[in-house]
Scaffold this active site. Structure first.
Site, PDB file in Angstrom:
ATOM      1  N   ASP A  75      36.533  -8.713  22.157  1.00 18.21           N
ATOM      2  CA  ASP A  75      35.445  -8.613  23.113  1.00 18.21           C
ATOM      3  C   ASP A  75      34.920  -7.171  23.086  1.00 18.21           C
ATOM      4  O   ASP A  75      34.573  -6.669  22.029  1.00 18.21           O
ATOM      5  CB  ASP A  75      35.949  -9.066  24.495  1.00 18.21           C
ATOM      6  CG  ASP A  75      34.874  -9.097  25.560  1.00 18.21           C
ATOM      7  OD1 ASP A  75      34.110 -10.084  25.599  1.00 18.21           O
ATOM      8  OD2 ASP A  75      34.783  -8.132  26.336  1.00 18.21           O
ATOM      9  N   TYR A 182      28.511  -1.880  29.846  1.00 16.63           N
ATOM     10  CA  TYR A 182      27.295  -2.661  29.619  1.00 16.63           C
ATOM     11  C   TYR A 182      26.047  -1.846  29.931  1.00 16.63           C
ATOM     12  O   TYR A 182      25.027  -1.967  29.240  1.00 16.63           O
ATOM     13  CB  TYR A 182      27.313  -3.918  30.499  1.00 16.63           C
ATOM     14  CG  TYR A 182      28.348  -4.934  30.106  1.00 16.63           C
ATOM     15  CD1 TYR A 182      28.077  -5.899  29.151  1.00 16.63           C
ATOM     16  CD2 TYR A 182      29.606  -4.930  30.693  1.00 16.63           C
ATOM     17  CE1 TYR A 182      29.025  -6.848  28.788  1.00 16.63           C
ATOM     18  CE2 TYR A 182      30.563  -5.871  30.341  1.00 16.63           C
ATOM     19  CZ  TYR A 182      30.269  -6.819  29.383  1.00 16.63           C
ATOM     20  OH  TYR A 182      31.211  -7.753  29.022  1.00 16.63           O
ATOM     21  N   HIS A 237      37.224 -18.092  24.000  1.00 15.92           N
ATOM     22  CA  HIS A 237      36.948 -16.649  23.910  1.00 15.92           C
ATOM     23  C   HIS A 237      38.217 -15.810  23.804  1.00 15.92           C
ATOM     24  O   HIS A 237      38.182 -14.708  23.258  1.00 15.92           O
ATOM     25  CB  HIS A 237      36.142 -16.201  25.134  1.00 15.92           C
ATOM     26  CG  HIS A 237      35.689 -14.777  25.060  1.00 15.92           C
ATOM     27  ND1 HIS A 237      34.760 -14.344  24.133  1.00 15.92           N
ATOM     28  CD2 HIS A 237      36.046 -13.679  25.786  1.00 15.92           C
ATOM     29  CE1 HIS A 237      34.554 -13.041  24.293  1.00 15.92           C
ATOM     30  NE2 HIS A 237      35.327 -12.620  25.281  1.00 15.92           N
TER      31      HIS A 237
END
Length: 257
Positions: A75, A182, A237
């Site tokens: 990730d 982010y 995931h």
């Protein structure tokens, strides 16, 4: 060997891999990344720029006198691992990426694939000041843990995982720091992230991932001079937990060759 966790995980997300890798003869480092858990949490979005996060990895290796190392990332840890291998290829012996696109591939893929844009809506939400922190921390981080469980196969995360996550997420400043990853990356120009990776690279990708389409793995190969993909058909995931034996074996095989 350095293992980099993703969002909103912590170092112990590698608990299936660490003993097996150590038994195979690797010196294993699995840090909490900047801002996570009890690590330092510098103020400001700029402190979480991807190049700074990559520099943290090099500093960790230097602290162990490791002139070269194998690098594994999942990730957000995968995005950082891509960047480390692009900026410091002489330091990385083998690169393994788990369910994470090359950072230079992501925006272009979004523009061509509206379905992925829908899956990635939360990135836009995270750009808001203070509101994401308020929403994700409400009711003892219920929504954030629900997001973790919704992107995994059933039964992968339990109450003990929730307690461990909440302990890390509730550290002062931790959630803002995690979201700043982010916020910082969208401030970068797409061109600045497109540096290719000359390091031998193995991408492991769960086909059932509800957050990332398999096409992201395929387009990431365009940034590799020596890259290949291993599909984890049963994985969503969190493949280091969902298909732990397969992932661990892939890491050992790739880094032993």
């Amino acid at each position: 060997m350095i293992l980099l966790h993703g969002f909103p995980d912590v170092w112990s997300g590698w608990h299936y891999q660490i003993p097996e890798l150590a038994a195979a003869g690797f010196r294993v480092l699995a840090p909490n990344q900047r801002g996570y858990g009890r690590t330092d949490k510098p103020k400001g979005v700029a402190a979480y720029d991807i190049d700074q996060l990559a520099a943290d990895v090099i500093a960790l290796a230097d602290s162990e006198n490791a002139s070269t190392f194998h690098l594994v990332g999942h990730d957000w840890g995968g995005l950082i691992a891509w960047r480390v291998a692009a900026l410091f290829p002489e330091r990385v012996r083998r690169l393994l990426i788990l369910n994470a696109p090359h950072p230079g591939a992501f925006q272009g893929y979004l523009l061509r694939h509206p379905s992925q844009l829908c899956r990635s809506w939360y990135i836009g939400f995270f750009q808001c000041p203070w509101l994401p922190e308020a929403v994700l921390s409400a009711r003892n981080y219920a929504l954030l843990f629900r997001a973790v469980r919704s992107t995994s196969q059933p039964g992968v995360f339990d109450e003990s995982d929730r307690r461990q996550f909440v302990s890390a997420w509730s550290q002062p400043g931790a959630l803002a720091a995690m979201l700043n990853y982010y916020r910082a990356v969208v401030r970068r120009s797409p061109a600045s992230l497109k540096r290719s990776v000359p390091v031998p690279t193995r991408i492991l990708f769960g086909r059932q991932d509800p957050a990332e389409e398999p096409g992201l793995a395929e387009v990431s190969l365009q940034f590799c001079s020596q890259g290949s993909i291993r599909w984890i058909d049963e994985g969503a995931h969190w493949i280091q937990r969902e298909a732990a034996e397969t992932v661990t074996a892939e890491i050992i095989q790739t880094c032993s060759s």
